[in-house]
Enzyme design. Sequence first.
Site, PDB file in Angstrom:
ATOM      1  N   GLY A 112       0.734  -1.418   6.412  1.00  0.00           N
ATOM      2  CA  GLY A 112      -0.007  -0.632   5.436  1.00  0.00           C
ATOM      3  C   GLY A 112      -0.503  -1.492   4.290  1.00  0.00           C
ATOM      4  N   ASP A 130      10.995  -3.465  10.489  1.00  0.00           N
ATOM      5  CA  ASP A 130      10.691  -2.859  11.789  1.00  0.00           C
ATOM      6  C   ASP A 130      10.094  -3.864  12.773  1.00  0.00           C
ATOM      7  OD1 ASP A 130      11.482  -0.431  10.672  1.00  0.00           O
ATOM      8  OD2 ASP A 130       9.465   0.016   9.972  1.00  0.00           O
TER       9      ASP A 130
END
Lengths: 398, 398
Positions: B104, B133
């Site tokens: 993002g 992640d």
Amino acid sequence: MLKIAVGQAGGPTSVINASLVGFVDGLPDQTQIYGIMNGYQGLVENDLELIEGSGLDWLRSHKNVPGACLGSGRYPFTPDSITKAVLNLKERDIHTLVFIGGNGTMAALQKMSEAAASMNYELQTIGIPKTVDNDLSGTDHAPGYASAARYVSLSVRDISKDLEAMRNFEQVRIIETMGRNAGWLALAAGLLKQSEFEGPHMICVPEVPLSKERFLAQVQDIVKENGMATIVVSEGVTFDGDSQVQREVVKGRAVLGGISTEMERLIRMNMGMTVRSENLGMNQRCAVWAISDQDRTEAYEVGNEAALYVKKGMSNVMVSIQRNQVIGYNYKLKSVALEHVANDGERLLPQEYISRPAEFYSWLEQLIGDRIMRYPPMWRRRAFDDLIQHQPEFRRSQ
Amino acid sequence: MLKIAVGQAGGPTSVINASLVGFVDGLPDQTQIYGIMNGYQGLVENDLELIEGSGLDWLRSHKNVPGACLGSGRYPFTPDSITKAVLNLKERDIHTLVFIGGNGTMAALQKMSEAAASMNYELQTIGIPKTVDNDLSGTDHAPGYASAARYVSLSVRDISKDLEAMRNFEQVRIIETMGRNAGWLALAAGLLKQSEFEGPHMICVPEVPLSKERFLAQVQDIVKENGMATIVVSEGVTFDGDSQVQREVVKGRAVLGGISTEMERLIRMNMGMTVRSENLGMNQRCAVWAISDQDRTEAYEVGNEAALYVKKGMSNVMVSIQRNQVIGYNYKLKSVALEHVANDGERLLPQEYISRPAEFYSWLEQLIGDRIMRYPPMWRRRAFDDLIQHQPEFRRSQ
């Protein structure tokens, strides 16, 4: 030849194997050591293994390994099963029974002792203390607790540090700890707190009654002041005298857990902020990295002391850690009567630790042992205060 | 005089501050460093602080501290807010913008770059990779992941070790990890597994479809074989193509979590065994003790490399870790276009790692860095097999 049976019972800790190794190391050579498999269940079902040769090496290799290498577990004792357990020992001509465990284990050991006496079977019984909850009577603290407390204090500090950076996304974290009916583990969460601003901002223990109204008002005040709130709650806490939140009941034993989820729901329903609850989970009692060196040392020592009691012929006793009230950390090991431990029941947080947590932390710090890095202080600045003004409106619950 | 603005965005990791320190250390003396408070929100709301003197010392003291010391957070960018962000930089005459973040953040940086160009404002933009992640494109892995993976693998091993001792009380533990739509963190749970018998016995990742029927059948087989099952599930896993289980939606972002609870319910309803689910929680991204030395080193290095790019005048790039396919662990840092990173989107587990986890573990092992103690093997014995026969009957779900 000396024959002994030794078992591990109740929930494991990260140092219960150290106690087993300490015990085995202290026994005279040539002792026949029978390992009782899976706690009292193994004793009742005659599931004992003679541990010798490479089996002993294998056992000793667990000194630094979490879990209970003989198998532990929970087993509901009935009068019939106690009789059966005594007969199983008799069959093998074993006259010494040693268990590593907590309150339930000590009470069961006491019952074994009484049953053997009534059956005219000579049985030496010795208990080695173990519990992460620290609710065992007759000892200043029990091995297993300090490592769990170290886990809790490190985790809460870091989770709170993480929240500091995420205040524009979430404002409240609720962290649930083990402890059953006692707040020893939850209160440990504040050990590394260095300033008012840092978390944990609230610690809820079962010993102190809590109303929903008061809880919500406090959370509101904390978030207004800090822009965030890290709340620690012991699994045994209840609102307004409700019954404890349980996961389920297994073999007659209530598995507690879920009060943090209830608190999360309550905040979400009554206040316009983002809240996340989490349970610190099984890591509290088994995370190898969290082990306190001091705790592991003491776990080994109480096991070793129990071997000494075997040789001295002492019976119906538990090894107890007695702390000297002097500067620094001094303790000695003494025996306490099993009967005394069983009758005293669960040991809760004393009132002085609840009202003056600093006293509790100075007691606890010594058990944690090794040095822990201190973090730099949070930078309180103008922009931070602005952020607080971005918080949604708070509504007092009605 | 060189003026730069630097911020941290998205969820913190335990090494994101090391990247910030690496970046600051690499800048020329006399650079004016503006810290952007609380991620993109600070940029839009013109909340920047000039960091100098003792402020710099304070910042550098966070090299080994989890969380994001400038404040991070999540902030939904709109076209208007992007324009405002560019104008805020213009007001201070800052022509260099650096952000540490994940997918993002890189996409947002790319948009900032485009907006500045359309406003004829010269703006150098550089991204420093970060994510637990490991779903960031354009790099072999991102700093933050290895420490989180280390946490997961250590935790799952210990929780499984604990369960070994408790099989007569509970049989199934379900452990939920972070990871969003990618299984990198969940699959890491098996890194320390040494034998078939030890946990984890099943790892569920979002990349592999899962049906309830198949899940229950596998759990049944595992418990029949081992007397217990440790199951690891990534938060992004769904049953039968259902939508992902969410905690809540905050600022347009779904906070995943809860699939382990759903699995627990499913097993309890369909099988007569005791099951407990737990979420490894925020510790995955902030536990200081779990930090991989290698990860922290690389986090610092990518920050340092970004400072080099500033000096070289490179723009619209992210620092990338490129691994050499040779024996041992070798990597070099290179730049990749932000556009490439943004367009490639989430990076999922490649098929070869799913079908051949051993390849994945040999890739991962190098990132974990420091040596981890190996545990002795479980003792498989007759009595253990007896215990399995004590298990309740299993019922296949219909």
